[in-house]
Write a protein that holds these residues in place. Structure first.
Motif: not given
Length: 309
Positions: A73-74, A76-79
Motif C-alpha cells: 500500500w505504501r 502504491v502511494r509512492g512511499d
C-alpha cells in the motif's frame, strides 16, 4: 498503437507487482532479524527489551500478510519508506548510488555493442575458419560467469600488469575492468546474433545490386547490410538490460564499487526490506520501459511491422 501501449503498460504493472511480491517473500522468510539492523546491526548487542520495542514500532511482530499489504500500500502511494540499516529515505539511498550504476551500465552497453558490431561485420561471410574462431570466442565469453571474467581481468590487468586499479569507483581507470567484465558476455551474444543476421542479408538481391554498382565490401556491409540486420539486435535489447542489471550486482561487489547492486547485496544481508523492494522495483521498471521502447522501435527499424501494431 495506443491500445498496444495500454496493454504493455498493464502487463508491466503485473511485472512490478510480481517483482515486489517475490522480493518481499524471499526477504521475509530468510533467516535473520531486521530489528537488529534497525538498532545498528549485529555488533550493537541490543537488549531484548529494545529489540521488542523496535519490533512492535515497525510492525515486525504482525503476520507476514499484514506486513506485505502495508508495504504494498505504501508503494502504491509512492512511499518507499526508510531504510532499516541506513536510517534514510529509500529514494535518497538509491539516488546516492544510482549514477555509479548508470555509468557502469552505459560503459558496458556501449563497449559490448561496439565489439559485437565490429566483430560481426568483420567475420560475416568470411572464410569458414574465421567464422568458426569468432563463434567459439563468442560462445566462450557468453558462457563464462561475470564474476570469473572479473577475476581473470583483475589477475591480468590489475595484479599482473598493474594497468588499472583493482577496486574503487573514482575516475575512468577504475571503470575499465568492471565495464569489460560486463560487456564481454553481452558482446558474445549480440555478436553471434548479428553475424547470423548479416549472413542472411548479404545473400539478398539488393546486396548484389549494391556490389554491381562498384561499392567496396566495407561500404556494402556498413551502409546497406547492417541496417537490415539490426532487427534481431534490437530484439536482444531486453536481454542486454537484464544482463546489465544482474551483472551490476556481481561486478560492483567484486570490484568494491559504489552502486545500486552493492546497495542491494547489503540490504539483502541486513534484511533491509524497504531498500530491497525499492531497488528491485526500480530494476523491474527500467526493464519494462526499455522493452516497451524496443517494441515501439521495431516499426522504425522495419517499417513493414507498422501494420502489426
Amino acid at each position: 498503437m495506443i491500445r498496444f501501449i495500454a496493454w504493455r503498460l498493464l502487463a508491466g504493472a503485473g511485472v512490478l507487482w510480481g517483482a515486489a511480491t517475490l522480493s518481499f517473500l524471499v526477504v521475509h522468510f530468510t533467516p535473520g532479524d531486521p530489528a537488529e539492523s534497525i538498532v545498528g546491526g549485529e555488533g550493537a548487542a541490543p537488549t531484548p527489551e529494545v529489540l521488542a520495542q523496535v519490533t512492535a514500532e515497525y510492525g515486525l511482530d504482525r503476520p507476514w500478510y499484514e506486513q506485505y499489504a502495508a508495504h504494498l500500500w505504501r508503494i502504491v502511494r509512492g512511499d518507499f519508506g526508510t531504510s532499516y540499516r541506513l536510517h534514510t529515505p529509500v529514494t535518497q539511498a538509491i539516488g546516492e548510488q544510482a549514477w555509479a550504476t548508470v555509468e557502469l551500465a552505459l560503459a558496458a552497453a556501449v563497449t559490448g555493442l561496439v565489439l559485437a558490431v565490429v566483430v560481426a561485420l568483420a567475420t560475416a561471410r568470411r572464410r569458414r575458419w574465421i567464422r568458426g574462431l569468432a563463434s567459439v570466442s563468442e560462445l566462450l565469453v557468453a558462457s563464462t560467469p561475470v564474476f570469473w571474467l572479473g577475476i581473470v581481468l583483475l589477475t591480468v590487468f590489475s595484479f599482473g600488469l598493474r594497468l588499472f586499479p583493482a577496486t574503487g569507483s573514482h575516475g575512468f581507470a577504475s571503470l575499465v575492468l568492471p565495464a569489460l567484465a560486463l560487456a564481454l558476455p553481452i558482446a558474445g551474444v549480440l555478436g553471434h546474433v548479428l553475424r547470423e543476421a548479416l549472413e542472411e542479408v548479404l545473400d539478398e538481391p539488393f546486396i548484389v545490386s549494391a556490389r554491381s554498382r562498384g561499392l567496396a565490401d566495407t561500404a556494402v556491409r556498413v551502409r546497406h547490410a547492417l541496417r537490415h540486420a539490426l532487427l534481431p539486435l534490437v530484439t536482444m535489447t531486453g536481454y542486454t538490460v537484464g544482463a546489465l542489471l544482474g551483472g551490476a550486482v556481481i561486478t560492483e561487489t567484486l570490484f568494491t564499487r559504489q552502486g545500486i547492486g552493492r546497495l542491494l547485496i547489503s540490504a539483502v544481508n541486513a534484511k533491509d526490506l524497504p531498500v530491497v523492494l525499492g531497488v528491485v522495483l526500480l530494476s523491474a521498471l527500467v526493464y519494462v520501459l526499455v522493452n516497451l521502447v524496443v517494441d515501439l522501435l521495431y516499426a522504425v527499424v522495419d517499417p513493414r511491422l507498422k501494420g502489426n501494431r
